[in-house]
Design an enzyme around this catalytic site. Structure first.
Site, PDB file in Angstrom:
ATOM      1  N   GLN A   1       0.979  -1.263  -0.076  1.00 18.14           N
ATOM      2  CA  GLN A   1       0.030   0.047  -0.001  1.00 18.14           C
ATOM      3  C   GLN A   1       0.749   1.567  -0.356  1.00 18.14           C
ATOM      4  O   GLN A   1       1.904   1.586   0.966  1.00 18.14           O
ATOM      5  CB  GLN A   1      -0.695  -0.174   1.164  1.00 18.14           C
ATOM      6  CG  GLN A   1      -2.199  -1.145   1.080  1.00 18.14           C
ATOM      7  CD  GLN A   1      -1.187  -3.021   1.384  1.00 18.14           C
ATOM      8  OE1 GLN A   1      -0.491  -2.636   1.871  1.00 18.14           O
ATOM      9  NE2 GLN A   1      -2.105  -3.497   0.727  1.00 18.14           N
TER      10      GLN A   1
ATOM     11  N   TYR B   1       9.851 -14.381  -5.336  1.00 13.53           N
ATOM     12  CA  TYR B   1       8.036 -14.106  -5.117  1.00 13.53           C
ATOM     13  C   TYR B   1       7.648 -14.471  -3.385  1.00 13.53           C
ATOM     14  O   TYR B   1       5.932 -15.578  -3.980  1.00 13.53           O
ATOM     15  CB  TYR B   1       7.771 -15.816  -6.289  1.00 13.53           C
ATOM     16  CG  TYR B   1       8.302 -15.136  -7.657  1.00 13.53           C
ATOM     17  CD1 TYR B   1       7.428 -14.427  -8.562  1.00 13.53           C
ATOM     18  CD2 TYR B   1       9.127 -15.515  -8.132  1.00 13.53           C
ATOM     19  CE1 TYR B   1       7.858 -14.152  -9.746  1.00 13.53           C
ATOM     20  CE2 TYR B   1       9.862 -15.018  -9.452  1.00 13.53           C
ATOM     21  CZ  TYR B   1       9.023 -14.433 -10.461  1.00 13.53           C
ATOM     22  OH  TYR B   1      10.004 -14.352 -11.454  1.00 13.53           O
ATOM     23  N   GLY B   2       8.080 -14.128  -2.740  1.00 15.93           N
ATOM     24  CA  GLY B   2       7.609 -14.308  -0.860  1.00 15.93           C
ATOM     25  C   GLY B   2       5.778 -12.983  -1.954  1.00 15.93           C
ATOM     26  O   GLY B   2       5.795 -12.280  -2.284  1.00 15.93           O
TER      27      GLY B   2
ATOM     28  N   ASP C   1      -1.461  -1.802  12.626  1.00 12.13           N
ATOM     29  CA  ASP C   1      -1.260  -2.771  13.183  1.00 12.13           C
ATOM     30  C   ASP C   1       0.352  -3.556  13.608  1.00 12.13           C
ATOM     31  O   ASP C   1       0.419  -4.397  14.042  1.00 12.13           O
ATOM     32  CB  ASP C   1      -1.469  -4.113  12.241  1.00 12.13           C
ATOM     33  CG  ASP C   1      -0.762  -4.238  11.339  1.00 12.13           C
ATOM     34  OD1 ASP C   1      -0.187  -5.247  11.240  1.00 12.13           O
ATOM     35  OD2 ASP C   1      -0.763  -3.395  10.264  1.00 12.13           O
TER      36      ASP C   1
ATOM     37  N   GLU D   1      -8.511  -4.704   5.230  1.00 11.06           N
ATOM     38  CA  GLU D   1      -8.064  -5.347   6.494  1.00 11.06           C
ATOM     39  C   GLU D   1      -8.865  -5.045   7.866  1.00 11.06           C
ATOM     40  O   GLU D   1      -8.915  -4.484   7.938  1.00 11.06           O
ATOM     41  CB  GLU D   1      -6.629  -6.307   6.434  1.00 11.06           C
ATOM     42  CG  GLU D   1      -5.907  -6.515   6.247  1.00 11.06           C
ATOM     43  CD  GLU D   1      -4.626  -7.192   5.708  1.00 11.06           C
ATOM     44  OE1 GLU D   1      -3.967  -7.919   5.257  1.00 11.06           O
ATOM     45  OE2 GLU D   1      -4.542  -6.309   6.874  1.00 11.06           O
TER      46      GLU D   1
END
Length: 727
Positions: free
Chosen positions: A296, A316-317, A571, A624
Site C-alpha cells: 500500500q 516471489y514472496g 497493526d 483488512e
C-alpha cells in the site's frame, strides 16, 4: 476551436500607457502671517496586484487558453471563453486591497457589454464599472473600492466567438502587511540530478541504504531527474523516497536502467513495502523487466516502462496490493504473488495472472472481465479522472503542471502529445520547509499562494484551512503533517477544484476528531465541472508512535474524487494496541456523486468505510479488519457480529462498487466471527460487482460476503468467498 471557426489572431497588445497622478500643489499663503503650513499625507503608489495570482473563469475555449494566461504578464498568451453569454473571469488578489485601476487588454474577441465587479468574499459582488458600448483594444479603467476578488463579467460579445483577454491587470495598494514570498529553493532533502551529475549511482545507493528499512523513520527524500538520458542506473527506492522526472512527459527523462523495489530487508516479504513512489520517468530495464514489489501507499504514476513490469519480490514472496495510473508498460505486467492490484487509465502489453482481486478501469490491453475466475474486474473506461499535479522544469524554471479533468478516460493522458492542463509557476507556491508553522501556512493560503511541502515532518498546532478554489497542496517525498493538541490537520472548504496530493497525515497522541475534512458538514455546492481531488494522500494512526483519531477522513463535498489513498490504523510499529491507537472510523463520505478510484482502508476499530452520500461509486477497495480485537465482545455491533468493512447507509438509494475485498486476521482471538465484510440496503440502485472476503489462515471467519449473501469462509485454507454481482 473547431476548424470552421478558425480566425486570425490580433498581434499582442503593446505596452499599456498608464496615467500617473502628479504631485499635489501646496500653496503657502503668507505662512509667517498665518503661522501654519498645510498638512500633506503619504500614499503608497499603486502596484500591479493580479499578476501570477489565482484566477478562475466560467469556461475556457480549449486547453491552450486557460484563465491563468490572462494574469501571467505575457501579452502573447490569452484566456478565451466558450462561445456564449454570459461569461466571467475572476482573480483572487490573496488579500484585501484598495483597487484604483483595472487594465483590460482585449483580443479580437472582446466584450461589448460587461461589468467590473468587486468582492471581499468571492460571493457577494458590487459593480465598480459597467458599460454596454465598449470597443475593445486596451481599456484602462479608473475605479475605486476595496476588494480581494475582482471579476470581469461579460454580458454581450462583440463577435461570434467568446470573450478573450491577453491580459487582465488589477492595480492598487494593500494594507502594507508582510507578504510571504512564493518560490525559492526546494530544501536539502530534494536531490536534483542531471545527466552530467557525478556519481549518481553512489548518491542513490547512499539514500537507499539509509531508507531501505526505515519504516517509521523521520527522514524524507525527493529524487528529481532533469530531462535527458541516464545510463547504467539502478534506483532502488526505500521508505519515504519519491523519484520523479522533471519533464512534461515521461519520455523526456529516460533511464537505461531500473527503478527498483524489492524486499531483501524483510526476508523477501513485500507486504510492508509502503510509503514510496515513482513518477514521470521512462525506463529501459537492464534485463527487460523492471521490479516494483510494493504494497500500500506506493503509487506508480505516469511511468513508461519499455519492457515488462514484475510486481513481486525476488523469490516471489508475498505482496499485498498496489496501484498504477497514467502509465504505459510496453511488455507484460506480472503480479505473481500480489493479492490484489488496481490499474487505472493506462496501457499494458499483457497481464499474466491474478490471486484474489485484480481490477482495471480505462486500461488498454487489460484482461477481459472474468471475475471470479480469473479474478479480473474490468471497466472499459474510468468515469471521471484527473491526474495528480506534478513538478517539472520549463527551461530553467520550476512549474507545477495540473492536468485537466477527463471523462470516460482510457489510456494515458500523455500518449498523444502535450498533455492538457495548466502550468503554474513555482513563484505562486509557498515552498513549505520543516519548521514552518500552521499560522504561516495559513497566511500563505490567505495571500493566494498554493502550497508545496518539501520533504520533512511538520507539526501543526492549528488546522491548515484551504478555503480558496483551485488551490493545490502538493507534497514531495511523502511530506508528513502531524496535528498537535487534538486538532484536525487539514480542512478544505466547499469550493471548486482543490487538489490535494502526495503527502501523509500522521495522527498525534491527543485524539483528533478528524484528520482530513473535504467540505464541512452540510456541503451542497455542485462541483461536477471542477471537482476536488485527493490523490496519494495517506493517513496513518499509530505505527510511528502513539496516535488517535475518531474519524480519519471525511468527504462532504459533492463530486469529489478520492484517487488512491491508504487510510491505516497501524497493526505494527510503536504505539499500537486496541485502545492505544484507537480509531473508530476510517473514511466517511457524506457528499453526493463522490468517486473513489483505489480505496485502501484498514484496521479500524469499527467501520472502515461509511458512505452516506447519494450516487457514490468505488472502483477497487482493499481492506483488512483490525487484527488486534481482544475478543468477540470488543467488535460486537448490537445484534451484528462485527462492523462491516464497507457500509452503505440505509438511506442511500443509489451506489455502485467494483472489485472490492475484505480480509480478516484476528490473531489475538482467532475464534472471532464477522457477520459480513459489506453492508448495504437492498434497493434497485445499489449494486456491487466482484466482491470477496477472505479469512487469512483461519484467524477469524466471515459468515457472509455482503449482508446475508455469500458463503462463509472456513478452515485455514485462505480461500476467498465471492459474490460476482449483488443483488
Amino acid at each position: 476551436m473547431p476548424a470552421t471557426l478558425a480566425r486570425p489572431l490580433r498581434p499582442p497588445a503593446g505596452p499599456a500607457r498608464y496615467r500617473t497622478l502628479t504631485a499635489l500643489v501646496i500653496t503657502a499663503l503668507v505662512a509667517t502671517l498665518l503661522g501654519i503650513l498645510p498638512a500633506t499625507s503619504a500614499h503608497a503608489a499603486p502596484v500591479l496586484l493580479s499578476q501570477g495570482k489565482t484566477v478562475t473563469a466560467s469556461s475556457q475555449e480549449n486547453g491552450g487558453t486557460p484563465a491563468s494566461a490572462a494574469v501571467d504578464g505575457d501579452n502573447g498568451t490569452r484566456w478565451a471563453s466558450a462561445f456564449s453569454d454570459p461569461q466571467w473571469i475572476q482573480v483572487d488578489l490573496g488579500t484585501s486591497a484598495t483597487v484604483n485601476q483595472v487594465v483590460l487588454a482585449w483580443e479580437t474577441a472582446y466584450a461589448k457589454a460587461y461589468r467590473v465587479e468587486f468582492s471581499t468574499n468571492g460571493t457577494s459582488w458590487t459593480t465598480a464599472h459597467s458599460t454596454t458600448t465598449a470597443t475593445g483594444g486596451t481599456e484602462t479603467l479608473n475605479v475605486s473600492g476595496t476588494a480581494r476578488y475582482v471579476r470581469v463579467y461579460g454580458t454581450a460579445r462583440a463577435t461570434q466567438y467568446g470573450y478573450s483577454l491577453w491580459e487582465f491587470k488589477v492595480y492598487g495598494t494593500t494594507d502594507g502587511g508582510p507578504q510571504i514570498p512564493g518560490g525559492g529553493d526546494l530544501g536539502p532533502n530534494v536531490v536534483v540530478f542531471d545527466p552530467s551529475t557525478p556519481n549518481i549511482q553512489g548518491r542513490l545507493d547512499q539514500i537507499f541504504r539509509q531508507q531501505e528499512s526505515a519504516q517509521f523513520g523521520s527522514s524524507r527524500y525527493q529524487l528529481l531527474f532533469k530531462p535527458g538520458t541516464y545510463n547504467n542506473i539502478n534506483a532502488q527506492i526505500g521508505f519515504y523516497t519519491s523519484i520523479s522526472g522533471l519533464g512534461l512527459n515521461p519520455d523526456d527523462t529516460t533511464f537505461n536502467g531500473d527503478v527498483t523495489v524489492d524486499a531483501g530487508w524483510f526476508n523477501g516479504n513485500a507486504t510492508q513495502n509502503f510509503w514510496r513512489s515513482a513518477e514521470n520517468l521512462a525506463v529501459n530495464p537492464v534485463n527487460g523487466t523492471n521490479r516494483w514489489a510494493v504494497s500500500q501507499a506506493a503509487p506508480f504514476r505516469r511511468m513508461h516502462v519499455k519492457g515488462g513490469l514484475n510486481l513481486a519480490p525476488s523469490g516471489y514472496g508475498w505482496a499485498s496490493g498496489g496501484y498504477i495510473a497514467d502509465s504505459k508498460i510496453d511488455g507484460t505486467v506480472g503480479p505473481y504473488s500480489q493479492q490484489q492490484w488496481y490499474t487505472r487509465d493506462s496501457s499494458v502489453g499483457g497481464w499474466t495472472n491474478g490471486v484474489w482481486n485484480m481490477t482495471f478501469s480505462g486500461v488498454q490491453g487489460a484482461p477481459a472481465q472474468s471475475f471470479p475466475n480469473p479474478p479480473y474486474t474490468t471497466l472499459e473506461t474510468t468515469p471521471v479522472s484527473r491526474e495528480k499535479p506534478f513538478l517539472y522544469l520549463d527551461g530553467d524554471e520550476y512549474k507545477v503542471f495540473a492536468p485537466a479533468k477527463r471523462v470516460g478516460a482510457r489510456g494515458t493522458s500523455w500518449g498523444n502529445g502535450t498533455p492538457q492542463g495548466e502550468s503554474i509557476p513555482l513563484s505562486r507556491f509557498y515552498v513549505v520547509k520543516p519548521g514552518a508553522t500552521a499560522a504561516t501556512i495559513n497566511a500563505a493560503l490567505d495571500q493566494g499562494l498554493h502550497l508545496l511541502f518539501t520533504p520533512g515532518v511538520y507539526h501543526v498546532d492549528s488546522t491548515i484551512n484551504v478555503n480558496r478554489a483551485n488551490t493545490i497542496v502538493l507534497g514531495l517525498g511523502l511530506a508528513t503533517i502531524i496535528p498537535d493538541n487534538g486538532v484536525t490537520a487539514m480542512k478544505v472548504a466547499d469550493v471548486d477544484g482543490v487538489k490535494l496530493a502526495g503527502f501523509l497525515i500522521d495522527a498525534g497522541p491527543v485524539n483528533s476528531p478528524t484528520l482530513l475534512e473535504v467540505g464541512p458538514a452540510g456541503s451542497s455546492a455542485d462541483h461536477a465541472v471542477n471537482p476536488t481531488t485527493v490523490q496519494d494522500v495517506f493517513i496513518r494512526v499509530g505505527g510511528a508512535g502513539p496516535g488517535k483519531a475518531t474519524t480519519s477522513m471525511v468527504v462532504n463535498s459533492d463530486d469529489a474524487i478520492i484517487d488512491h489513498t491508504w487510510v491505516w490504523r497501524a497493526d505494527h510499529g510503536d504505539g499500537v494496541g486496541w485502545e492505544t491507537n484507537r480509531a473508530d472510523y476510517g473514511v466517511r463520505v457524506g457528499g453526493d456523486d463522490v468517486l473513489a478510484t483505489g480505496l485502501f482502508v484498514e484496521h479500524f476499530n469499527k467501520y472502515d468505510v461509511e458512505w452516506y452520500g447519494e450516487r457514490g461509486r468505488t472502483i477497487f477497495f482493499q481492506n483488512e479488519k483490525a487484527y488486534d480485537a481482544p475478543n468477540q465482545a470488543a467488535i460486537q455491533n448490537g445484534a451484528t457480529k462485527g462492523y462491516a468493512a464497507y457500509k452503505v447507509a440505509d438511506s442511500v438509494n443509489t451506489h455502485e462498487g467494483w472489485g472490492m475485498g475484505s480480509y480478516c486476521y484476528y490473531n489475538v482471538d482467532p475464534t472471532i466471527r464477522q457477520d459480513h465484510g459489506f453492508q448495504a440496503p437492498v434497493k434497485p440502485g445499489v449494486r456491487f460487482h466482484g466482491l470477496l472476503v477472505v479469512s487469512l489462515s483461519g484467524n477469524g471467519q466471515y459468515e457472509h460476503v455482503i449482508n446475508n449473501t455469500g458463503s462463509p469462509t472456513s478452515g485455514t485454507s485462505t480461500v476467498p468467498s465471492v459474490v460476482a454481482n449483488f443483488p
